[in-house]
Structures are given as C-alpha cells and as structure tokens.
Design a protein around this motif. Sequence first.
Motif, PDB file in Angstrom:
ATOM      1  N   VAL A 175       0.822  -1.222   0.000  1.00 21.42           N
ATOM      2  CA  VAL A 175       0.000   0.000   0.000  1.00 21.42           C
ATOM      3  C   VAL A 175       0.855   1.270   0.000  1.00 21.42           C
ATOM      4  O   VAL A 175       0.321   2.371   0.070  1.00 21.42           O
ATOM      5  CB  VAL A 175      -0.985   0.020   1.191  1.00 21.42           C
ATOM      6  CG1 VAL A 175      -1.947  -1.155   1.115  1.00 21.42           C
ATOM      7  CG2 VAL A 175      -0.263   0.041   2.533  1.00 21.42           C
ATOM      8  N   THR A 176       2.187   1.116  -0.074  1.00 15.37           N
ATOM      9  CA  THR A 176       3.102   2.262  -0.099  1.00 15.37           C
ATOM     10  C   THR A 176       3.437   2.637  -1.539  1.00 15.37           C
ATOM     11  O   THR A 176       3.809   1.773  -2.334  1.00 15.37           O
ATOM     12  CB  THR A 176       4.406   1.925   0.646  1.00 15.37           C
ATOM     13  OG1 THR A 176       4.093   1.515   1.988  1.00 15.37           O
ATOM     14  CG2 THR A 176       5.325   3.131   0.704  1.00 15.37           C
ATOM     15  N   SER A 177       3.309   3.905  -1.868  1.00 10.23           N
ATOM     16  CA  SER A 177       3.538   4.343  -3.241  1.00 10.23           C
ATOM     17  C   SER A 177       5.022   4.353  -3.590  1.00 10.23           C
ATOM     18  O   SER A 177       5.889   4.292  -2.721  1.00 10.23           O
ATOM     19  CB  SER A 177       2.958   5.745  -3.466  1.00 10.23           C
ATOM     20  OG  SER A 177       3.828   6.737  -2.925  1.00 10.23           O
ATOM     21  N   GLU A 178       5.291   4.493  -4.879  1.00 10.57           N
ATOM     22  CA  GLU A 178       6.672   4.484  -5.364  1.00 10.57           C
ATOM     23  C   GLU A 178       7.440   5.742  -4.974  1.00 10.57           C
ATOM     24  O   GLU A 178       8.671   5.745  -4.992  1.00 10.57           O
ATOM     25  CB  GLU A 178       6.692   4.307  -6.880  1.00 10.57           C
ATOM     26  CG  GLU A 178       6.210   2.937  -7.322  1.00 10.57           C
ATOM     27  CD  GLU A 178       6.318   2.742  -8.824  1.00 10.57           C
ATOM     28  OE1 GLU A 178       6.598   3.742  -9.517  1.00 10.57           O
ATOM     29  OE2 GLU A 178       6.125   1.609  -9.284  1.00 10.57           O
ATOM     30  N   ARG A 179       6.741   6.815  -4.645  1.00  9.90           N
ATOM     31  CA  ARG A 179       7.450   8.059  -4.303  1.00  9.90           C
ATOM     32  C   ARG A 179       7.616   8.246  -2.800  1.00  9.90           C
ATOM     33  O   ARG A 179       8.153   9.263  -2.356  1.00  9.90           O
ATOM     34  CB  ARG A 179       6.701   9.258  -4.881  1.00  9.90           C
ATOM     35  CG  ARG A 179       5.340   9.540  -4.272  1.00  9.90           C
ATOM     36  CD  ARG A 179       4.785  10.844  -4.831  1.00  9.90           C
ATOM     37  NE  ARG A 179       3.521  11.224  -4.216  1.00  9.90           N
ATOM     38  CZ  ARG A 179       2.996  12.446  -4.299  1.00  9.90           C
ATOM     39  NH1 ARG A 179       3.635  13.400  -4.968  1.00  9.90           N
ATOM     40  NH2 ARG A 179       1.837  12.714  -3.731  1.00  9.90           N
ATOM     41  N   GLY A 180       7.167   7.261  -2.014  1.00  8.84           N
ATOM     42  CA  GLY A 180       7.222   7.401  -0.572  1.00  8.84           C
ATOM     43  C   GLY A 180       8.032   6.327   0.113  1.00  8.84           C
ATOM     44  O   GLY A 180       8.974   5.781  -0.453  1.00  8.84           O
ATOM     45  N   PHE A 181       7.642   6.009   1.358  1.00 15.95           N
ATOM     46  CA  PHE A 181       8.381   5.009   2.119  1.00 15.95           C
ATOM     47  C   PHE A 181       7.501   4.367   3.178  1.00 15.95           C
ATOM     48  O   PHE A 181       6.484   4.920   3.608  1.00 15.95           O
ATOM     49  CB  PHE A 181       9.623   5.612   2.783  1.00 15.95           C
ATOM     50  CG  PHE A 181       9.346   6.719   3.782  1.00 15.95           C
ATOM     51  CD1 PHE A 181       8.900   6.443   5.059  1.00 15.95           C
ATOM     52  CD2 PHE A 181       9.554   8.043   3.439  1.00 15.95           C
ATOM     53  CE1 PHE A 181       8.658   7.459   5.980  1.00 15.95           C
ATOM     54  CE2 PHE A 181       9.323   9.075   4.343  1.00 15.95           C
ATOM     55  CZ  PHE A 181       8.871   8.777   5.618  1.00 15.95           C
ATOM     56  N   LEU A 182       7.917   3.172   3.585  1.00 14.68           N
ATOM     57  CA  LEU A 182       7.393   2.504   4.770  1.00 14.68           C
ATOM     58  C   LEU A 182       8.421   2.683   5.871  1.00 14.68           C
ATOM     59  O   LEU A 182       9.603   2.399   5.676  1.00 14.68           O
ATOM     60  CB  LEU A 182       7.184   1.014   4.478  1.00 14.68           C
ATOM     61  CG  LEU A 182       7.054   0.077   5.698  1.00 14.68           C
ATOM     62  CD1 LEU A 182       5.831   0.418   6.535  1.00 14.68           C
ATOM     63  CD2 LEU A 182       7.017  -1.390   5.234  1.00 14.68           C
ATOM     64  N   GLN A 183       7.978   3.182   7.021  1.00 16.67           N
ATOM     65  CA  GLN A 183       8.871   3.344   8.173  1.00 16.67           C
ATOM     66  C   GLN A 183       8.406   2.400   9.268  1.00 16.67           C
ATOM     67  O   GLN A 183       7.232   2.363   9.632  1.00 16.67           O
ATOM     68  CB  GLN A 183       8.857   4.793   8.661  1.00 16.67           C
ATOM     69  CG  GLN A 183       9.784   5.053   9.852  1.00 16.67           C
ATOM     70  CD  GLN A 183       9.064   4.933  11.166  1.00 16.67           C
ATOM     71  OE1 GLN A 183       8.058   5.608  11.405  1.00 16.67           O
ATOM     72  NE2 GLN A 183       9.561   4.070  12.051  1.00 16.67           N
ATOM     73  N   LEU A 184       9.353   1.624   9.789  1.00 15.54           N
ATOM     74  CA  LEU A 184       9.030   0.558  10.728  1.00 15.54           C
ATOM     75  C   LEU A 184       9.913   0.650  11.966  1.00 15.54           C
ATOM     76  O   LEU A 184      11.113   0.917  11.875  1.00 15.54           O
ATOM     77  CB  LEU A 184       9.243  -0.801  10.042  1.00 15.54           C
ATOM     78  CG  LEU A 184       8.987  -2.051  10.862  1.00 15.54           C
ATOM     79  CD1 LEU A 184       7.485  -2.243  11.068  1.00 15.54           C
ATOM     80  CD2 LEU A 184       9.576  -3.272  10.166  1.00 15.54           C
ATOM     81  N   GLY A 185       9.309   0.402  13.125  1.00 20.89           N
ATOM     82  CA  GLY A 185      10.067   0.304  14.367  1.00 20.89           C
ATOM     83  C   GLY A 185       9.560  -0.846  15.206  1.00 20.89           C
ATOM     84  O   GLY A 185       8.346  -1.114  15.234  1.00 20.89           O
ATOM     85  N   VAL A 186      10.459  -1.551  15.871  1.00 18.01           N
ATOM     86  CA  VAL A 186      10.095  -2.636  16.797  1.00 18.01           C
ATOM     87  C   VAL A 186      10.902  -2.444  18.074  1.00 18.01           C
ATOM     88  O   VAL A 186      11.941  -1.763  18.067  1.00 18.01           O
ATOM     89  CB  VAL A 186      10.381  -4.030  16.185  1.00 18.01           C
ATOM     90  CG1 VAL A 186       9.539  -4.249  14.933  1.00 18.01           C
ATOM     91  CG2 VAL A 186      11.860  -4.225  15.881  1.00 18.01           C
ATOM     92  N   PRO A 187      10.466  -3.031  19.181  1.00 19.20           N
ATOM     93  CA  PRO A 187      11.182  -2.826  20.444  1.00 19.20           C
ATOM     94  C   PRO A 187      12.602  -3.395  20.431  1.00 19.20           C
ATOM     95  O   PRO A 187      12.797  -4.593  20.226  1.00 19.20           O
ATOM     96  CB  PRO A 187      10.313  -3.580  21.466  1.00 19.20           C
ATOM     97  CG  PRO A 187       8.957  -3.645  20.843  1.00 19.20           C
ATOM     98  CD  PRO A 187       9.205  -3.771  19.375  1.00 19.20           C
ATOM     99  N   ASP A 188      13.578  -2.526  20.591  1.00 16.79           N
ATOM    100  CA  ASP A 188      14.973  -2.855  20.873  1.00 16.79           C
ATOM    101  C   ASP A 188      15.508  -4.079  20.123  1.00 16.79           C
ATOM    102  O   ASP A 188      15.901  -5.076  20.744  1.00 16.79           O
ATOM    103  CB  ASP A 188      15.122  -3.092  22.377  1.00 16.79           C
ATOM    104  CG  ASP A 188      16.575  -2.977  22.833  1.00 16.79           C
ATOM    105  OD1 ASP A 188      17.434  -2.594  22.006  1.00 16.79           O
ATOM    106  OD2 ASP A 188      16.856  -3.286  24.002  1.00 16.79           O
ATOM    107  N   PRO A 189      15.567  -4.035  18.786  1.00 17.94           N
ATOM    108  CA  PRO A 189      16.022  -5.206  18.041  1.00 17.94           C
ATOM    109  C   PRO A 189      17.523  -5.473  18.153  1.00 17.94           C
ATOM    110  O   PRO A 189      17.992  -6.508  17.668  1.00 17.94           O
ATOM    111  CB  PRO A 189      15.649  -4.859  16.594  1.00 17.94           C
ATOM    112  CG  PRO A 189      15.705  -3.374  16.546  1.00 17.94           C
ATOM    113  CD  PRO A 189      15.229  -2.918  17.903  1.00 17.94           C
TER     114      PRO A 189
END
Length: 214
Positions: A124-138
């Motif tokens: 669902v993320t477009s080609e001009r944007g980004f997915l930003q992800l965070g998880v607890p203390d990897p």
Amino acid sequence: MSICNICGGQSFVAGPGGRMSSTGKPPKCQSCFSLERHRSLRQVYLKLTKFIPFKSLSALQISPDKAIQPEWFASLEVSIYGSHNSIDIQSIDRGDKSYDIVVCNHVLEHVKDDSLALKELMRVTSERGFLQLGVPDPCRLRKTKDWGYPDEKQHGHFRLYGSDIQEKFQQVFPPDIHQLKVLMDDPATGMTDVYFFFTRSEFIASVIREDLNQ
C-alpha cells in the motif's frame, strides 16, 4: 537540562514499572507522557521534513504515536486496531500504493504472520514514498525469539525481535526496494533507538543515507 522535543517539557519521571532509561535517566515526560522511542522518532521526522515535501504526501499511521504530527502531511489516516478505523496489517483493505508514507511502530511484534504484514504494508506504499518501521529494541538480542502466540506476559507479543530482523526483511522484500537502517538518539535521555525504512524511490533512499544520520 533535558527537554522533550514533542511538547517542550522539562520534567521527567520513571517509565512503566518504575524503570529508568538505559542511560540511567528518567524517561517519561510528565507533560505529554512521551518515552524515549517517541522522542527519538520525532527527531527522525524533524530531520526528514527538511528534505521531503510531506505537505504534498498522504500518510497511513498504524497505531497512534506521539512522534507523528498530522499537520505534517497532506492527509493522515490513523488506524487503531480493535477500535477506531481498525486495520489488520496482515490483510489491509486498501488498494495498491494507496499512501505515500506508511508509519508502523511497535505493531509488527503483535501480529501472527509478520512476513505477510510486511508485504501488505509495502503493497500500500507508493513508489514516491516510504514505509517506516520500528520494533522494540532489536539490537538487544542476536536472534529473534518467536513463540507463536500472543504472550500476555510479553505485552501480547508473538515474538521479540533480534538483530536478525534484517534477514527477515531481505527474505520478504524484492531487491528493487531499498532497505535502510537509521540510528537516532532521544535528546532527553541520550538513548539510541533503531528505525527501518523501505522505499522504491532513489531520492528518498539518498536522503536517508546522506542526510538523516548526520
């Protein structure tokens, strides 16, 4: 003096369970209740706003996060699972490339099929944007511990991610997607947190590589 970069507060207390930050400082802002991860992520986006035209971009935020301001974007849709506008990230009821920016922090550890969730978030993320992800203390663990059910003793998590989470990303995403790791300090406690970005855009990738970690 420690200052909260979200509300400007200058008074901090112990966090959940009476814990201190890993740097020994009290992590919870008494004014807005933000913690280290909220303020370090705010630093990330404050830097990004200098280079990326957020005002022309649409965004989807999976679960509310104090770090994000709705007015940064042309539009912001917020999902609260099991409540307002609930979205199951393993099966997102939205079209391909519906959003320019997708923000997902401290959610992936709560879903059974994280590989499917990652594919859906990127879909669902477009080609001009980004997915930003965070998880607890990897960075705390070397290998991910996955017990396959939501353990209430672990805040309902299916797993605790280790540094091998990047191997998961490599397995899930095709090579045309840039995968970037960002380290950012919380200005109030000095604690460092880790965030991951995924984008098809050469411009976004170059901004993150060249400007974000400065």
